[in-house]
Design a protein around this motif. Structure first.
Motif, PDB file in Angstrom:
ATOM      1  N   VAL A   1      42.983  38.268  18.071  1.00  0.00           N
ATOM      2  CA  VAL A   1      44.338  38.370  17.547  1.00  0.00           C
ATOM      3  C   VAL A   1      45.278  38.854  18.660  1.00  0.00           C
ATOM      4  CG1 VAL A   1      43.541  38.819  15.200  1.00  0.00           C
ATOM      5  CG2 VAL A   1      44.066  40.748  16.714  1.00  0.00           C
ATOM      6  N   TYR A   2      46.569  38.741  18.392  1.00  0.00           N
ATOM      7  CA  TYR A   2      47.560  39.200  19.351  1.00  0.00           C
ATOM      8  C   TYR A   2      47.324  40.681  19.647  1.00  0.00           C
ATOM      9  CZ  TYR A   2      52.140  40.305  21.328  1.00  0.00           C
ATOM     10  OH  TYR A   2      53.152  40.730  22.142  1.00  0.00           O
ATOM     11  N   PRO A   3      47.263  41.066  20.911  1.00  0.00           N
ATOM     12  CA  PRO A   3      46.903  42.445  21.272  1.00  0.00           C
ATOM     13  C   PRO A   3      48.065  43.431  21.132  1.00  0.00           C
ATOM     14  CG  PRO A   3      47.219  41.141  23.248  1.00  0.00           C
ATOM     15  CD  PRO A   3      47.355  40.185  22.098  1.00  0.00           C
ATOM     16  N   ASP A   4      48.375  43.772  19.885  1.00  0.00           N
ATOM     17  CA  ASP A   4      49.432  44.740  19.619  1.00  0.00           C
ATOM     18  C   ASP A   4      48.867  46.158  19.731  1.00  0.00           C
ATOM     19  OD1 ASP A   4      47.930  45.114  17.353  1.00  0.00           O
ATOM     20  OD2 ASP A   4      49.361  44.176  15.989  1.00  0.00           O
ATOM     21  N   PRO A   5      49.700  47.198  19.592  1.00  0.00           N
ATOM     22  CA  PRO A   5      49.184  48.575  19.721  1.00  0.00           C
ATOM     23  C   PRO A   5      48.064  48.901  18.741  1.00  0.00           C
ATOM     24  CG  PRO A   5      51.571  48.564  19.908  1.00  0.00           C
ATOM     25  CD  PRO A   5      51.181  47.169  19.509  1.00  0.00           C
TER      26      PRO A   5
ATOM     27  N   GLY B   1      21.932  41.396  23.756  1.00  0.00           N
ATOM     28  CA  GLY B   1      21.961  39.949  23.619  1.00  0.00           C
ATOM     29  C   GLY B   1      23.189  39.357  24.284  1.00  0.00           C
ATOM     30  N   ARG B   2      23.135  38.069  24.531  1.00  0.00           N
ATOM     31  CA  ARG B   2      24.208  37.381  25.249  1.00  0.00           C
ATOM     32  C   ARG B   2      25.564  37.528  24.581  1.00  0.00           C
ATOM     33  NH1 ARG B   2      26.074  31.817  25.604  1.00  0.00           N
ATOM     34  NH2 ARG B   2      26.838  31.398  27.726  1.00  0.00           N
ATOM     35  N   PRO B   3      25.675  37.383  23.254  1.00  0.00           N
ATOM     36  CA  PRO B   3      27.010  37.545  22.657  1.00  0.00           C
ATOM     37  C   PRO B   3      27.623  38.900  22.954  1.00  0.00           C
ATOM     38  CG  PRO B   3      25.501  36.556  21.086  1.00  0.00           C
ATOM     39  CD  PRO B   3      24.667  37.015  22.245  1.00  0.00           C
ATOM     40  N   PHE B   4      26.803  39.943  22.929  1.00  0.00           N
ATOM     41  CA  PHE B   4      27.338  41.285  23.135  1.00  0.00           C
ATOM     42  C   PHE B   4      27.658  41.553  24.605  1.00  0.00           C
ATOM     43  CE2 PHE B   4      24.995  41.413  19.148  1.00  0.00           C
ATOM     44  CZ  PHE B   4      26.026  41.835  18.307  1.00  0.00           C
ATOM     45  N   ARG B   5      26.942  40.909  25.511  1.00  0.00           N
ATOM     46  CA  ARG B   5      27.307  41.027  26.923  1.00  0.00           C
ATOM     47  C   ARG B   5      28.666  40.380  27.181  1.00  0.00           C
ATOM     48  NH1 ARG B   5      21.776  39.710  27.513  1.00  0.00           N
ATOM     49  NH2 ARG B   5      22.259  37.555  28.082  1.00  0.00           N
ATOM     50  N   ARG B   6      28.908  39.239  26.543  1.00  0.00           N
ATOM     51  CA  ARG B   6      30.199  38.564  26.707  1.00  0.00           C
ATOM     52  C   ARG B   6      31.324  39.393  26.086  1.00  0.00           C
ATOM     53  NH1 ARG B   6      27.318  36.315  29.630  1.00  0.00           N
ATOM     54  NH2 ARG B   6      27.083  34.077  30.020  1.00  0.00           N
ATOM     55  N   LEU B   7      31.070  39.950  24.925  1.00  0.00           N
ATOM     56  CA  LEU B   7      32.074  40.796  24.279  1.00  0.00           C
ATOM     57  C   LEU B   7      32.370  42.036  25.129  1.00  0.00           C
ATOM     58  CD1 LEU B   7      30.736  40.543  20.636  1.00  0.00           C
ATOM     59  CD2 LEU B   7      32.947  39.669  21.425  1.00  0.00           C
ATOM     60  N   ALA B   8      31.328  42.628  25.694  1.00  0.00           N
ATOM     61  CA  ALA B   8      31.530  43.809  26.539  1.00  0.00           C
ATOM     62  C   ALA B   8      32.344  43.463  27.778  1.00  0.00           C
ATOM     63  CB  ALA B   8      30.178  44.399  26.937  1.00  0.00           C
TER      64      ALA B   8
ATOM     65  N   HIS C   1      37.827  43.872  30.466  1.00  0.00           N
ATOM     66  CA  HIS C   1      39.117  43.295  30.867  1.00  0.00           C
ATOM     67  C   HIS C   1      40.254  43.882  30.039  1.00  0.00           C
ATOM     68  CE1 HIS C   1      42.298  40.364  31.545  1.00  0.00           C
ATOM     69  NE2 HIS C   1      42.326  40.146  30.250  1.00  0.00           N
ATOM     70  N   ALA C   2      40.085  43.937  28.724  1.00  0.00           N
ATOM     71  CA  ALA C   2      41.161  44.407  27.853  1.00  0.00           C
ATOM     72  C   ALA C   2      41.516  45.860  28.138  1.00  0.00           C
ATOM     73  CB  ALA C   2      40.753  44.235  26.389  1.00  0.00           C
ATOM     74  N   GLU C   3      40.508  46.675  28.366  1.00  0.00           N
ATOM     75  CA  GLU C   3      40.755  48.094  28.604  1.00  0.00           C
ATOM     76  C   GLU C   3      41.369  48.339  29.976  1.00  0.00           C
ATOM     77  OE1 GLU C   3      37.119  49.739  25.765  1.00  0.00           O
ATOM     78  OE2 GLU C   3      36.823  49.508  27.925  1.00  0.00           O
TER      79      GLU C   3
ATOM     80  N   PRO D   1      48.832  47.000  28.526  1.00  0.00           N
ATOM     81  CA  PRO D   1      49.084  46.367  27.231  1.00  0.00           C
ATOM     82  C   PRO D   1      50.094  45.235  27.272  1.00  0.00           C
ATOM     83  CG  PRO D   1      48.961  48.747  26.970  1.00  0.00           C
ATOM     84  CD  PRO D   1      48.931  48.469  28.454  1.00  0.00           C
ATOM     85  N   GLU D   2      51.188  45.435  28.001  1.00  0.00           N
ATOM     86  CA  GLU D   2      52.206  44.382  28.046  1.00  0.00           C
ATOM     87  C   GLU D   2      51.703  43.143  28.788  1.00  0.00           C
ATOM     88  OE1 GLU D   2      52.971  47.360  31.389  1.00  0.00           O
ATOM     89  OE2 GLU D   2      52.464  47.406  29.245  1.00  0.00           O
ATOM     90  N   GLU D   3      50.863  43.340  29.796  1.00  0.00           N
ATOM     91  CA  GLU D   3      50.301  42.203  30.520  1.00  0.00           C
ATOM     92  C   GLU D   3      49.301  41.443  29.652  1.00  0.00           C
ATOM     93  OE1 GLU D   3      47.612  41.270  34.525  1.00  0.00           O
ATOM     94  OE2 GLU D   3      48.607  43.224  34.293  1.00  0.00           O
ATOM     95  N   LEU D   4      48.473  42.173  28.900  1.00  0.00           N
ATOM     96  CA  LEU D   4      47.509  41.530  28.012  1.00  0.00           C
ATOM     97  C   LEU D   4      48.226  40.720  26.940  1.00  0.00           C
ATOM     98  CD1 LEU D   4      44.412  41.372  27.548  1.00  0.00           C
ATOM     99  CD2 LEU D   4      44.692  43.225  25.884  1.00  0.00           C
TER     100      LEU D   4
END
Length: 211
Positions: free
Chosen positions: A19-23, A41-48, A53-55, A59-62
């Protein structure tokens, strides 16, 4: 992924992150991180990797990047029926079928800002029902979206890689194979979609262990 509970957590996490990365989303990142870190597992490695990246991104750039990636390009569309029906008349019936599927599970889709085939909403539904009723039939759409995101070099491709890794069978290796899976992709009469709103439907969160 055979473990339905782990798959549900992966789908809920991906739903939140697509979703849009709001506050509000920024505030949820520690909860998502904790849920992802507790599993392997692979899905969780990709999510991590996406969480890294997100962290690390302002915020404004994301938020600006999200708009650049998703709001103006049909070929990176988060609405699943666009990939099967394009922006055609028959798409309306496909959207009705999504709503009927939600109702059969005892849920009513009430988000006025997003269509019922919005991928984050579909992922939340999958997380709630522990099933793949809406995702497997739209596997070609997910794979084409994954490839499009990979082509443009966005970290959001990691989220589609995570989702596709939870589905039965291997992902197509290239666009030709994905298009063959989709039997030609969306119709050519599509005319584009309106930009998305900022939030996905909220069905029942499972990241914190709720049923």
């Amino acid at each position: 992924m055979r473990n339905a509970e782990a798959r549900a957590v992966a789908h809920q996490a991906a739903a939140r992150l697509l979703v849009y990365p709001d506050p509000g989303l920024r505030a949820e990142l520690p909860l998502i991180r904790a849920a992802v870190a507790a599993r392997r597992g692979r899905p969780f490695r990709r999510l991590a990797a996406f969480l890294d990246h997100a962290e690390a991104t302002a915020p404004e750039e994301l938020a600006r990047h999200y708009v650049d990636v998703f709001d103006f390009k049909n070929r990176r569309c988060l609405y699943l029926t666009w990939w099967t029906d394009g922006d055609t008349r028959r798409r309306g019936m496909s959207l009705v079928r999504f709503k009927e599927t939600y109702r059969r599970a005892g849920l009513e889709y009430t988000d006025g800002e997003e269509l019922p085939d919005f991928l984050p909403a579909v992922l939340e539904f999958s997380a709630h029902t522990r099933g793949l009723e809406l995702l497997v039939p739209h596997r070609p759409a997910l794979e084409l979206l994954r490839l499009s995101l990979t082509d443009c070099g966005t970290p959001y491709a990691l989220l589609l890689e995570a989702v596709c890794a939870t589905l039965p069978g291997a992902s197509p290796k290239d666009r030709a194979a994905a298009q063959a899976l989709a039997r030609g992709g969306p119709p050519r009469e599509d005319v584009g979609l309106e930009p998305y709103g900022p939030a996905a439907s909220r069905l029942l969160p499972v990241l914190n262990g709720d049923p």
